[in-house]
Design an enzyme around this catalytic site. Structure first.
Site, PDB file in Angstrom:
ATOM      1  N   ASN A  12      -7.701  -5.430  -0.493  1.00  0.00           N
ATOM      2  CA  ASN A  12      -7.079  -5.023   0.770  1.00  0.00           C
ATOM      3  C   ASN A  12      -7.196  -3.501   0.858  1.00  0.00           C
ATOM      4  O   ASN A  12      -6.518  -2.786   0.125  1.00  0.00           O
ATOM      5  CB  ASN A  12      -5.607  -5.466   0.753  1.00  0.00           C
ATOM      6  CG  ASN A  12      -4.806  -4.896   1.908  1.00  0.00           C
ATOM      7  OD1 ASN A  12      -5.372  -4.383   2.881  1.00  0.00           O
ATOM      8  ND2 ASN A  12      -3.484  -4.983   1.812  1.00  0.00           N
ATOM      9  N   LYS A  14      -6.287  -1.639   3.268  1.00  0.00           N
ATOM     10  CA  LYS A  14      -5.197  -1.054   4.059  1.00  0.00           C
ATOM     11  C   LYS A  14      -5.765  -0.043   5.070  1.00  0.00           C
ATOM     12  O   LYS A  14      -6.860  -0.250   5.572  1.00  0.00           O
ATOM     13  CB  LYS A  14      -4.159  -0.416   3.139  1.00  0.00           C
ATOM     14  CG  LYS A  14      -3.723  -1.353   2.012  1.00  0.00           C
ATOM     15  CD  LYS A  14      -2.550  -0.842   1.267  1.00  0.00           C
ATOM     16  CE  LYS A  14      -2.244  -1.783   0.104  1.00  0.00           C
ATOM     17  NZ  LYS A  14      -1.008  -1.470  -0.567  1.00  0.00           N
ATOM     18  N   HIS A  99       1.804  -9.209   4.849  1.00  0.00           N
ATOM     19  CA  HIS A  99       1.836  -8.213   3.771  1.00  0.00           C
ATOM     20  C   HIS A  99       3.168  -7.460   3.832  1.00  0.00           C
ATOM     21  O   HIS A  99       3.695  -7.204   4.924  1.00  0.00           O
ATOM     22  CB  HIS A  99       0.666  -7.240   3.919  1.00  0.00           C
ATOM     23  CG  HIS A  99       0.508  -6.366   2.716  1.00  0.00           C
ATOM     24  ND1 HIS A  99       1.285  -5.251   2.516  1.00  0.00           N
ATOM     25  CD2 HIS A  99      -0.301  -6.460   1.635  1.00  0.00           C
ATOM     26  CE1 HIS A  99       0.946  -4.694   1.361  1.00  0.00           C
ATOM     27  NE2 HIS A  99      -0.008  -5.408   0.807  1.00  0.00           N
ATOM     28  N   GLU A 101       3.895  -4.484   3.614  1.00  0.00           N
ATOM     29  CA  GLU A 101       3.890  -3.270   4.445  1.00  0.00           C
ATOM     30  C   GLU A 101       4.043  -3.618   5.926  1.00  0.00           C
ATOM     31  O   GLU A 101       4.639  -2.858   6.691  1.00  0.00           O
ATOM     32  CB  GLU A 101       2.610  -2.462   4.161  1.00  0.00           C
ATOM     33  CG  GLU A 101       2.693  -1.797   2.790  1.00  0.00           C
ATOM     34  CD  GLU A 101       1.374  -1.588   2.086  1.00  0.00           C
ATOM     35  OE1 GLU A 101       0.313  -1.684   2.732  1.00  0.00           O
ATOM     36  OE2 GLU A 101       1.404  -1.344   0.861  1.00  0.00           O
ATOM     37  N   GLU A 169       3.267 -11.153  -4.240  1.00  0.00           N
ATOM     38  CA  GLU A 169       3.213  -9.710  -4.456  1.00  0.00           C
ATOM     39  C   GLU A 169       4.632  -9.156  -4.542  1.00  0.00           C
ATOM     40  O   GLU A 169       5.264  -8.904  -3.491  1.00  0.00           O
ATOM     41  CB  GLU A 169       2.486  -9.024  -3.298  1.00  0.00           C
ATOM     42  CG  GLU A 169       1.077  -9.503  -3.090  1.00  0.00           C
ATOM     43  CD  GLU A 169       0.228  -8.434  -2.405  1.00  0.00           C
ATOM     44  OE1 GLU A 169      -0.702  -7.956  -3.032  1.00  0.00           O
ATOM     45  OE2 GLU A 169       0.530  -8.077  -1.262  1.00  0.00           O
ATOM     46  N   GLY A 175       1.395  -0.735  -5.426  1.00  0.00           N
ATOM     47  CA  GLY A 175       1.057   0.691  -5.392  1.00  0.00           C
ATOM     48  C   GLY A 175       1.896   1.559  -6.313  1.00  0.00           C
ATOM     49  O   GLY A 175       1.881   2.785  -6.187  1.00  0.00           O
ATOM     50  N   SER A 214      -0.424  -3.759  -8.247  1.00  0.00           N
ATOM     51  CA  SER A 214      -0.936  -2.904  -9.331  1.00  0.00           C
ATOM     52  C   SER A 214      -1.876  -3.635 -10.287  1.00  0.00           C
ATOM     53  O   SER A 214      -1.838  -3.400 -11.497  1.00  0.00           O
ATOM     54  CB  SER A 214       0.227  -2.262 -10.088  1.00  0.00           C
ATOM     55  OG  SER A 214       0.949  -1.406  -9.213  1.00  0.00           O
TER      56      SER A 214
HETATM   57  C1  PEP Z   1      -1.378  -4.712  -2.018  1.00  0.00           C
HETATM   58  O1  PEP Z   1      -1.062  -3.864  -1.201  1.00  0.00           O
HETATM   59  O2  PEP Z   1      -1.572  -5.874  -1.645  1.00  0.00           O
HETATM   60  C2  PEP Z   1      -1.478  -4.319  -3.409  1.00  0.00           C
HETATM   61  C3  PEP Z   1      -1.375  -5.255  -4.298  1.00  0.00           C
HETATM   62  O3  PEP Z   1      -1.628  -2.978  -3.672  1.00  0.00           O
HETATM   63  P1  PEP Z   1      -1.883  -2.322  -5.126  1.00  0.00           P
HETATM   64  O4  PEP Z   1      -2.938  -3.140  -5.821  1.00  0.00           O
HETATM   65  O5  PEP Z   1      -2.345  -0.940  -4.833  1.00  0.00           O
HETATM   66  O6  PEP Z   1      -0.603  -2.392  -5.856  1.00  0.00           O
END
Ligand code: PEP
Length: 256
Positions: A12, A14, A99, A101, A169, A175, A214
């Site tokens: 992703n 973003k 998601h 966000e 997630e 992040g 992450s």
């Molecule tokens: C995400 O935003 O779906 C995500 C998992 O981000 P990151 O891998 O940067 O933690």
């Protein structure tokens, strides 16, 4: 991993990526060519501005291209939004919905996420439906309650293994460089698997459940080896071809 389920390694991007980033996309497309692609599916979801050109860049590659969000309607007066039909028209085959966000920045509810997933399925675009607890919810011992509610209310009744993917997630892991323990990931995914089977019977056995939060080259093999973890949703590490491909290739040993 889940027996007889083809994992999905999804990136992703973003709100990152200009035309110059297509070099990274091209490198990912080249890197996923080969025998592993029969066993592991790969996907990048660039920003909507790059969607159409991205699909053109990887026509000779097994890499799939998807979008990061869609509206519930097929078309209409919704300035700034894109529809699932538009995604399909650009040859996008997946869309991420719900998601964290989007849930936070745009106050998206479970009901809205479900309607978006339904719109995706109607346009023949597979939906990756994201769920996960916040840090406060985990501290309060509410993780499984949150997952139960989000799964129940965000996932459409018509879910099938071919058209719906769940991404677990933990919001506090996105992040941040933090990840849950292997035991916590295993518990969450086992819970989700049981819920999927309770609702969708045998189909629920093969609906993929990705882990996201992450995921990096250094921890991917350990995370992907956990029971009922059927791939990864990767944010930051998907922006660099080298890192995305290292995560994808962790399946070379896992599936050997
Ligand atoms: C995400 O935003 O779906 C995500 C998992 O981000 P990151 O891998 O940067 O933690």
């Amino acid at each position: 991993m889940t027996p007889d389920v083809r994992p999905l390694v999804a990136g992703n991007w973003k709100m990152n990526g200009l035309r110059a980033s297509l070099d990274q996309l091209k490198a990912i497309g080249e890197g996923v060519k080969g025998p592993l692609s029969d066993k592991v599916e790969s996907l990048i979801c660039p920003p909507a501005t790059l969607l159409y050109v991205a699909t053109a860049v990887v026509t000779e590659s097994p890499l799939a291209i998807g979008a990061q969000d869609c509206h519930t309607a097929i078309s209409g007066a919704h300035t700034g939004d894109i529809s699932a039909e538009m995604i399909a028209d650009c040859f996008g085959t997946y869309v991420i919905v719900g998601h964290s966000e989007r849930r936070t920045d745009h106050a998206e509810s479970d009901a809205l996420v479900r309607a978006k997933a339904e719109a995706a399925l109607a346009a023949d675009v597979a939906a990756i439906i994201c769920i996960g607890e916040t840090g406060d919810e985990r501290k309060a011992g509410q993780t499984l309650d949150v997952l139960e509610r989000q799964l129940r209310d965000s996932v459409p009744d018509g879910a099938t293994a071919a058209r719906v993917v769940i991404a677990y997630e933990p919001v506090w892991a996105i992040g941040t460089g933090l990840t849950p323990s292997a035991a916590d990931v295993e518990e969450a995914h086992a819970f989700l698997r049981a819920e999927l089977i309770a609702r969708f019977s045998s189909e629920g056995k093969s609906i993929r459940i990705l882990y996201g939060g992450s995921v990096k080259p250094g921890n991917a093999a350990d995370l992907m080896a956990i029971a009922n973890v059927d791939g990864a949703l990767i944010g930051g590490a998907s922006l660099k071809a080298e890192d995305f491909l290292a995560i994808y290739r962790s399946y070379e040993t896992l599936l050997a």
